[in-house]
Write a protein that holds these residues in place. Sequence first.
Motif, PDB file in Angstrom:
ATOM      1  N   LYS A  87       0.831  -1.198   0.000  1.00 60.32           N
ATOM      2  CA  LYS A  87       0.000   0.000   0.000  1.00 60.32           C
ATOM      3  C   LYS A  87       0.866   1.248   0.000  1.00 60.32           C
ATOM      4  CE  LYS A  87      -0.462  -0.441   5.032  1.00 60.32           C
ATOM      5  NZ  LYS A  87      -1.405  -0.686   6.128  1.00 60.32           N
ATOM      6  N   THR A  88       0.256   2.342  -0.400  1.00 59.98           N
ATOM      7  CA  THR A  88       0.879   3.648  -0.248  1.00 59.98           C
ATOM      8  C   THR A  88       0.129   4.351   0.861  1.00 59.98           C
ATOM      9  OG1 THR A  88       1.512   3.742  -2.570  1.00 59.98           O
ATOM     10  CG2 THR A  88       1.472   5.832  -1.365  1.00 59.98           C
ATOM     11  N   ARG A  89       0.877   4.884   1.811  1.00 60.71           N
ATOM     12  CA  ARG A  89       0.286   5.606   2.941  1.00 60.71           C
ATOM     13  C   ARG A  89       0.466   7.097   2.716  1.00 60.71           C
ATOM     14  NH1 ARG A  89       1.113   3.414   8.747  1.00 60.71           N
ATOM     15  NH2 ARG A  89      -0.728   2.280   8.020  1.00 60.71           N
ATOM     16  N   TYR A  90      -0.648   7.808   2.790  1.00 61.08           N
ATOM     17  CA  TYR A  90      -0.659   9.256   2.632  1.00 61.08           C
ATOM     18  C   TYR A  90      -0.959   9.884   3.994  1.00 61.08           C
ATOM     19  CZ  TYR A  90      -0.946   8.078  -2.286  1.00 61.08           C
ATOM     20  OH  TYR A  90      -0.685   7.561  -3.540  1.00 61.08           O
ATOM     21  N   TRP A  99      -3.994  12.012  10.149  1.00 58.52           N
ATOM     22  CA  TRP A  99      -4.701  10.925   9.476  1.00 58.52           C
ATOM     23  C   TRP A  99      -3.727  10.197   8.570  1.00 58.52           C
ATOM     24  CZ3 TRP A  99      -9.538   9.266  10.439  1.00 58.52           C
ATOM     25  CH2 TRP A  99     -10.364  10.109  11.176  1.00 58.52           C
ATOM     26  N   GLU A 100      -3.831   8.882   8.535  1.00 56.93           N
ATOM     27  CA  GLU A 100      -3.053   8.057   7.619  1.00 56.93           C
ATOM     28  C   GLU A 100      -4.043   7.393   6.674  1.00 56.93           C
ATOM     29  OE1 GLU A 100      -0.985   5.472  10.324  1.00 56.93           O
ATOM     30  OE2 GLU A 100       0.562   6.969  10.720  1.00 56.93           O
ATOM     31  N   GLU A 115      -6.998   5.947   8.847  1.00 57.57           N
ATOM     32  CA  GLU A 115      -6.775   5.578  10.248  1.00 57.57           C
ATOM     33  C   GLU A 115      -6.332   6.797  11.029  1.00 57.57           C
ATOM     34  OE1 GLU A 115      -3.773   2.559  10.189  1.00 57.57           O
ATOM     35  OE2 GLU A 115      -5.114   1.058   9.336  1.00 57.57           O
ATOM     36  N   ILE A 116      -6.703   6.821  12.304  1.00 55.22           N
ATOM     37  CA  ILE A 116      -6.255   7.866  13.203  1.00 55.22           C
ATOM     38  C   ILE A 116      -5.860   7.206  14.521  1.00 55.22           C
ATOM     39  CG2 ILE A 116      -8.603   8.371  14.009  1.00 55.22           C
ATOM     40  CD1 ILE A 116      -7.740  11.316  14.287  1.00 55.22           C
ATOM     41  N   GLU A 117      -4.687   7.575  15.045  1.00 58.55           N
ATOM     42  CA  GLU A 117      -4.252   7.078  16.346  1.00 58.55           C
ATOM     43  C   GLU A 117      -4.590   8.113  17.398  1.00 58.55           C
ATOM     44  OE1 GLU A 117      -0.597   5.130  17.019  1.00 58.55           O
ATOM     45  OE2 GLU A 117      -0.613   4.129  15.063  1.00 58.55           O
ATOM     46  N   LEU A 118      -5.126   7.624  18.515  1.00 61.33           N
ATOM     47  CA  LEU A 118      -5.580   8.492  19.595  1.00 61.33           C
ATOM     48  C   LEU A 118      -4.832   8.168  20.883  1.00 61.33           C
ATOM     49  CD1 LEU A 118      -9.387   8.076  18.808  1.00 61.33           C
ATOM     50  CD2 LEU A 118      -7.914   9.976  18.119  1.00 61.33           C
ATOM     51  N   THR A 119      -4.937   9.043  21.855  1.00 62.08           N
ATOM     52  CA  THR A 119      -4.325   8.795  23.164  1.00 62.08           C
ATOM     53  C   THR A 119      -5.326   8.218  24.157  1.00 62.08           C
ATOM     54  OG1 THR A 119      -4.725  11.077  23.825  1.00 62.08           O
ATOM     55  CG2 THR A 119      -2.570  10.580  22.856  1.00 62.08           C
ATOM     56  N   ALA A 120      -6.616   8.262  23.811  1.00 60.46           N
ATOM     57  CA  ALA A 120      -7.682   7.679  24.632  1.00 60.46           C
ATOM     58  C   ALA A 120      -8.816   7.255  23.705  1.00 60.46           C
ATOM     59  CB  ALA A 120      -8.193   8.696  25.649  1.00 60.46           C
ATOM     60  N   GLU A 121      -9.532   6.196  24.076  1.00 63.80           N
ATOM     61  CA  GLU A 121     -10.593   5.686  23.205  1.00 63.80           C
ATOM     62  C   GLU A 121     -11.664   6.724  22.918  1.00 63.80           C
ATOM     63  OE1 GLU A 121     -12.322   1.885  23.727  1.00 63.80           O
ATOM     64  OE2 GLU A 121     -10.387   0.873  23.911  1.00 63.80           O
TER      65      GLU A 121
END
Length: 154
Positions: A87-90, A99-100, A115-121
């Motif tokens: 895949k290519t990640r932007y 955002w990835e 996808e987004i990474e968070l520090t809390a759900e």
Amino acid sequence: MPNEIERKFLLANDDWKSEVTRSVVLKQGYLNSTKERTVRVRISGEQAYLTIKGPVTGVTRAEYEYEIPVSDGLALIDLCEQPLIEKTRYFVPLGDHLWEIDVFTGANEGLTVAEIELTAEREAFIRPAWLGREVSDDVRYYNSSLIHRPFTSW
């Protein structure tokens, strides 16, 4: 224990493309892809990583990631389950988050996921207009699932 808190979405349109700040081509494979744990090898541009992830609870799981020599990464990729994930990640910065956007090729051609990474759900984040349906809890969209049932076979 380090945790990964990640939410995953389909895309509603291609408007995200005008917001991309950089991209990288990724190739990754799984040495182990059970639901209890995954062991992943990833080649990301000129870098390589070995990542171990635990089982998912909600949108959280234990994650251990280590940079390894690229030569080791390339050798380990040859030991991985097939097909590989390509895949290519932007990268699209928005507010306090990054955002990835993964545009898959190969056996998963046609699949695009944000996808987004968070520090809390329950952490708040900006939902851009190009964001579609959330698929965080749909195991079909896990990269480790896509090697067993590629998107092109759905």
